[in-house]
Scaffold this motif. Sequence first.
Motif, PDB file in Angstrom:
ATOM      1  N   GLY A  11       3.504  -7.976  -2.291  1.00 43.12           N
ATOM      2  CA  GLY A  11       2.475  -7.210  -1.338  1.00 43.12           C
ATOM      3  C   GLY A  11       3.474  -6.089  -0.567  1.00 43.12           C
ATOM      4  O   GLY A  11       4.702  -6.397  -0.407  1.00 43.12           O
ATOM      5  N   GLN A  12       2.852  -5.367   0.134  1.00 41.27           N
ATOM      6  CA  GLN A  12       3.574  -4.122   0.759  1.00 41.27           C
ATOM      7  C   GLN A  12       2.875  -3.796   2.093  1.00 41.27           C
ATOM      8  O   GLN A  12       1.624  -3.813   2.213  1.00 41.27           O
ATOM      9  N   ILE A  13       3.695  -3.512   2.947  1.00 44.45           N
ATOM     10  CA  ILE A  13       3.225  -2.987   4.164  1.00 44.45           C
ATOM     11  C   ILE A  13       3.542  -1.602   4.519  1.00 44.45           C
ATOM     12  O   ILE A  13       4.766  -1.157   4.395  1.00 44.45           O
ATOM     13  N   HIS A  14       2.598  -0.865   5.034  1.00 48.19           N
ATOM     14  CA  HIS A  14       3.013   0.579   5.325  1.00 48.19           C
ATOM     15  C   HIS A  14       2.348   1.077   6.298  1.00 48.19           C
ATOM     16  O   HIS A  14       1.396   0.482   6.996  1.00 48.19           O
ATOM     17  N   ALA A  15       2.783   2.249   6.961  1.00 48.23           N
ATOM     18  CA  ALA A  15       1.962   2.867   7.999  1.00 48.23           C
ATOM     19  C   ALA A  15       0.729   3.458   7.264  1.00 48.23           C
ATOM     20  O   ALA A  15       0.853   4.024   6.090  1.00 48.23           O
ATOM     21  N   VAL A  16      -0.346   3.581   8.042  1.00 51.69           N
ATOM     22  CA  VAL A  16      -1.480   4.241   7.298  1.00 51.69           C
ATOM     23  C   VAL A  16      -1.227   5.681   6.958  1.00 51.69           C
ATOM     24  O   VAL A  16      -0.789   6.435   7.482  1.00 51.69           O
ATOM     25  N   GLY A  17      -1.647   6.003   5.786  1.00 53.79           N
ATOM     26  CA  GLY A  17      -1.555   7.281   5.386  1.00 53.79           C
ATOM     27  C   GLY A  17      -0.008   7.275   4.322  1.00 53.79           C
ATOM     28  O   GLY A  17      -0.238   8.299   3.613  1.00 53.79           O
ATOM     29  N   ASP A  46      -1.256  -0.625   7.039  1.00 57.91           N
ATOM     30  CA  ASP A  46      -1.895  -0.831   5.927  1.00 57.91           C
ATOM     31  C   ASP A  46      -1.243  -1.876   5.104  1.00 57.91           C
ATOM     32  O   ASP A  46       0.007  -1.748   4.536  1.00 57.91           O
ATOM     33  N   ILE A  47      -1.870  -2.745   4.900  1.00 55.60           N
ATOM     34  CA  ILE A  47      -1.360  -4.142   4.094  1.00 55.60           C
ATOM     35  C   ILE A  47      -1.905  -4.285   2.862  1.00 55.60           C
ATOM     36  O   ILE A  47      -3.252  -4.417   2.878  1.00 55.60           O
ATOM     37  N   GLU A  48      -1.446  -4.180   1.802  1.00 52.99           N
ATOM     38  CA  GLU A  48      -2.041  -4.127   0.365  1.00 52.99           C
ATOM     39  C   GLU A  48      -1.518  -4.996  -0.421  1.00 52.99           C
ATOM     40  O   GLU A  48      -0.177  -4.975  -0.699  1.00 52.99           O
ATOM     41  N   PRO A  49      -2.146  -5.744  -1.602  1.00 55.23           N
ATOM     42  CA  PRO A  49      -1.296  -6.667  -2.534  1.00 55.23           C
ATOM     43  C   PRO A  49      -1.054  -5.806  -3.768  1.00 55.23           C
ATOM     44  O   PRO A  49      -1.231  -4.620  -3.601  1.00 55.23           O
ATOM     45  N   TRP A  50      -0.039  -6.377  -4.254  1.00 52.30           N
ATOM     46  CA  TRP A  50       0.561  -5.508  -5.212  1.00 52.30           C
ATOM     47  C   TRP A  50      -0.232  -4.915  -6.501  1.00 52.30           C
ATOM     48  O   TRP A  50      -0.147  -4.050  -7.080  1.00 52.30           O
ATOM     49  N   THR A  51      -1.614  -5.411  -6.565  1.00 52.56           N
ATOM     50  CA  THR A  51      -2.621  -4.851  -7.545  1.00 52.56           C
ATOM     51  C   THR A  51      -2.823  -3.376  -7.309  1.00 52.56           C
ATOM     52  O   THR A  51      -3.190  -2.581  -8.127  1.00 52.56           O
ATOM     53  N   LEU A  52      -2.709  -2.859  -6.166  1.00 48.97           N
ATOM     54  CA  LEU A  52      -2.534  -1.254  -5.783  1.00 48.97           C
ATOM     55  C   LEU A  52      -1.532  -0.579  -6.289  1.00 48.97           C
ATOM     56  O   LEU A  52      -1.744   0.534  -6.657  1.00 48.97           O
ATOM     57  N   PHE A  53      -0.498  -1.241  -6.275  1.00 47.26           N
ATOM     58  CA  PHE A  53       0.692  -0.369  -6.630  1.00 47.26           C
ATOM     59  C   PHE A  53       1.221  -0.627  -8.079  1.00 47.26           C
ATOM     60  O   PHE A  53       2.126   0.222  -8.550  1.00 47.26           O
ATOM     61  N   ASP A  99       5.510 -11.018 -13.231  1.00 45.27           N
ATOM     62  CA  ASP A  99       6.617 -11.066 -12.357  1.00 45.27           C
ATOM     63  C   ASP A  99       7.946 -10.419 -12.511  1.00 45.27           C
ATOM     64  O   ASP A  99       8.424  -9.554 -11.701  1.00 45.27           O
ATOM     65  N   THR A 100       7.951 -10.059 -13.970  1.00 46.64           N
ATOM     66  CA  THR A 100       9.158  -9.023 -14.465  1.00 46.64           C
ATOM     67  C   THR A 100       8.870  -7.707 -13.832  1.00 46.64           C
ATOM     68  O   THR A 100       9.763  -7.225 -13.331  1.00 46.64           O
ATOM     69  N   SER A 101       7.560  -7.438 -13.825  1.00 46.45           N
ATOM     70  CA  SER A 101       7.217  -5.959 -13.222  1.00 46.45           C
ATOM     71  C   SER A 101       7.283  -5.860 -11.790  1.00 46.45           C
ATOM     72  O   SER A 101       7.818  -4.979 -11.201  1.00 46.45           O
ATOM     73  N   LEU A 102       6.941  -6.955 -11.273  1.00 44.36           N
ATOM     74  CA  LEU A 102       6.752  -7.242  -9.575  1.00 44.36           C
ATOM     75  C   LEU A 102       8.226  -7.277  -9.019  1.00 44.36           C
ATOM     76  O   LEU A 102       8.499  -6.720  -8.001  1.00 44.36           O
ATOM     77  N   ARG A 103       9.017  -8.298  -9.681  1.00 45.10           N
ATOM     78  CA  ARG A 103      10.250  -8.145  -9.453  1.00 45.10           C
ATOM     79  C   ARG A 103      11.133  -7.229  -9.469  1.00 45.10           C
ATOM     80  O   ARG A 103      12.395  -7.189  -8.976  1.00 45.10           O
TER      81      ARG A 103
END
Lengths: 406, 408
Positions: free
Chosen positions: B63-69, B248-255, B53-57
Amino acid sequence: MLAALAWRNLWRRPQRTLLSLLSIALVSAILVFMLSFQIGVYATMKENTLRIFDGFAQFQPWGYADDPSLDRSIVHPLSIVRDAESLWGVTAAAPRINSFAILANGDRSYGAAVIGVDAARESKLSSIAATIEDGRYLRPSDENTAVLGDTLARNLKIGVGNRVTLLGTARDGSVAADVLSVAGIYHSGVPELDRSILEMPFRRAQSTFAMNDRASTIALGGPSLASVNDALPELTALGTQRGLIVLDWGNLEPAMRDAIALKYATSLLFYLTLVVVVAFIILNTLLMSVLERTREFGMLLALGMRPGAIGRMVWLELLALALVGCAIGLGIGSAVTVWFERSGIEFAGMGKLLAQFGLPPRLYPALTFFSAFMGPSALLLSVCLGGIVPYLRVARLQPSLAARAP
Amino acid sequence: VIDQAALLLPLAWRNLWRNPRRTGITLAVIAIGMWSILVFSIVLKAWAVSSRDTSLRQLTGEGQIHAVGYVDDPNVIHRMKWPSAKLNLALNSPNVAAWAPRVRVPAVIQSEYRTRAITFLGVAPPRERAISDLPSQIGVGRYLRDAQDNGIVIGRDLALRLKTRMGKRIIVMAQAADGHLAEASFQIVGLFDATRPAEDEYAFTGLSTAQSLLGIRGDISEISFNPAPDEPLDRLVAGLRASVPSLDIEPWTLFSPLAYTMESFSQSYIAIWLMVMFTLMAIGIVNTQLMAVFERTREFGLLQALGMRPGLILLQVTLESALLVGFGVVAGVVLTLATLAPFRNGLDLGFLAAGAEMYGAGRVLYPRFDGLDAARSCLIIWLLGIVASFWPARSAFRSDPVAAMGQL
C-alpha cells in the motif's frame, strides 16, 4: 469384430458409460473454451496495445534497442518506408525521430520523450490521433505544432494554443531548442504514454535535432498483427540490405510477452491437472470393471479367445469411450466458444483496469484450430496411454484361474 | 435413526472390507483426487502469491500513502509532511509490518554522453530494506548507507545506456519546491540488478540528500507500507484512511495494474478449476459406487427377503459411502501433508533457473497448508460423495427382492 464387441460392452452398463463420457466431455469442453478464451484475450491485448503507439513491428538501427541515441539512425528513411509499404500485409510505415528533451512552461519543467512523426502515416498505425480530447492531431502541413498526453499537459499546466519550450541535445552534440504551440491533447488510456510523450512534425524534428534526412525508427502497421507477422521475413530481408533490424511485437513489448508467457505456463499447470485427474478416474473405473469381469474373460479364454485379443478389446472400449467423449466435448466446447465469440463476456468492475492494456470491457474468446483440438487430443492421448495398465492386466490372465473367479 | 445407525455402522464397516480390492481402488480414486485438489491449489496459490510478491517487493509495497494529487501528477508540489503523531502511531502499530518514507519525483539524469528521464528517489535505507528487495540486489558497489548518504544507486542497464559506470559522476535535474530546475552532481556508488524497466527507471539517493536538493526540508512524497502477516490489507487501508483522512491512501492494486489483472484472472481460473475438479470427483465416486451396488444386487435382495426394510438398506449404503469417502478424504489430506512437508521452508525453483524468473515468479515458492481451506474442500468432497451415493443407494433400495435374488 473386436471393435463391435467393445462397443456393445460399453452399453452393458449404460449409466457408468454415460458418467465416464460426461467427465471426459466436460473436461474437453472446458479445455476448448479456456484455451480459446486465453488466445482471444491475448490477441486483443497484443493488437490493441501495439495499435496505440508501438506499431506491429519496427525497423531500428543496429543496437538501437539497447542504446536509443540519435547517433544510431536510419539514413534516407523515405526510400525504405516506400519499400516497406509496397509489401503485402504492411499498410503503413511511419518514420519517427525519438528524442528526449526537457519541456518547460513558465516555472514548470518536465522531462519527456519528444517524437517527430509523419502526421499522415502516423495516424494510420497509431491510435493516438484518434484519442485527441482537445484540439486536433498534427497535420502534414503543420510547422511548429505539437500534441501531448493529457497528464503531461496537466503537469505542465498548458492547454491547446499555449506554447511549450523544448530543450534537448541534437545529434551533433549542440543544444536543441525549439518553441512549439500545442495543437491537441490526447488521452490514450495508457498512463505511461499520457504522462511522457510529446509528438511534433517529422521535418521540424529533423531540423531541431540535426537529423538531416534521417529517422530513429520506422514503425510498421497493417490490417492485423498476424498480417505484419507474416510479412516479417520480407521485412527482415529489406532491413538486412540496409543494416537495420526488425523488432517484432514481443521485442517491442517484452513485459507483455513475458506476462503472457507466464499466464500460459500457469494455465498449462491447470490443464495438465485436469487431464491427469480425469484420465486417472476413467482408468480406475475401467480397471475396476476389468477386475469385476474376470469371470467373463475366463469364459472368453475358455472359448478360445487369446488374452491379447481380450486386452485389445478392453483397450478399444477405452478408446471408443475417449473418442466419443472428446468429440462431444469438442462439439459442446466449440459451440459455447462460438456463442461467446458473438456475445462476449463482461468482466464487471474491471473495465478501467482492462482499458490500461487496451482491452475492451467485453472480452471475446477466439476459436482456432489449435485451441479446439489441443485439449481434447491431449486428453485422448493420455487416456489411451494410461489404458496400457488394464491391457497388461487382462493380457496376463490365466484361463483356469479366471473362469473360477467369483 | 441413531440406534439404527449404531447397529448398521459395524455392518457397513465390515461390508467395506468384504471386497478389499474394490474398496482399495475407490479409496485410491478419492485420496488421489483429494490430494491433487489440495496440492495443486496450494502450489498454484503459492505461485500466484510469489509472482505478486516479486512484483510488489520490487518497490511498490502493498500500500502507499501520498498527498492528494500526487498519483495523478507526481510533482514535488504534491508532497506531504513527515508523518504526524497520529499517522506515526498508526504506522507503528502491530498491524503494519513495515513502512518506508520516500521522496519520489520525475527527474532527468545526465552523463557526459547521454540524457534520460528517470524517477529520482530519496530513501531511508534501513526502512527501505524492509519493503523492497532492490537494496539487496546490488550487483556492483554498495547500497546507500543511511538517509544522509550523498551517493546515487542506479540500475545496471541505465548505466549502460548512459555510457557511464560505477564510481563516475552523473547529474540529476528535477523541479524543486520553488519551481526552479534544481541540479546536483552525484557519484555512482552502486548498480542494482532488477527487471530492465526497473533498472532503467529508478535512481536512489539518501532521503535527506534528496530533500535538500529539492528544498523541501523534512517533507516526503510517499510512504510505502506492508500489513502484518495476519492483517487484511483492505482493513489496514480503511483504518489508515480513517486516521488520516487528508492523505490519499491506496492499495497496491492501483499501482500495479498488470499484477492485479493477472491475479484476478488467476483467481477466477482457480475457482473454475476447483469446480471442475469437484465435479470430476463426484462423477468418479458415483461411478465406482454404482458399480459396487450393481454387483451386490443379489445381496440386497437377500437382506430384504430376510426382513430388512428398504429404508435401512438405503441408510446402510449411504453409511458405507460416508465411511469410504471419509477415509479417502483423510488419506488425501495425509498424503498432501506428506508431500508438502519437505517443502515447509520453501520450494526452490532453482532447477528451473531463468525459466521461473522469466515467468515472473520468485525463485522460492512457499506452499502454505491452510487448514480451514483444506477442511472446506474436504467437507465439500465428503458431502458430494454422500449425495452422489444416493443414486446408487436408491437403485439398491428400489430393487425387487425376488428379481434381485434371481440375478447372478
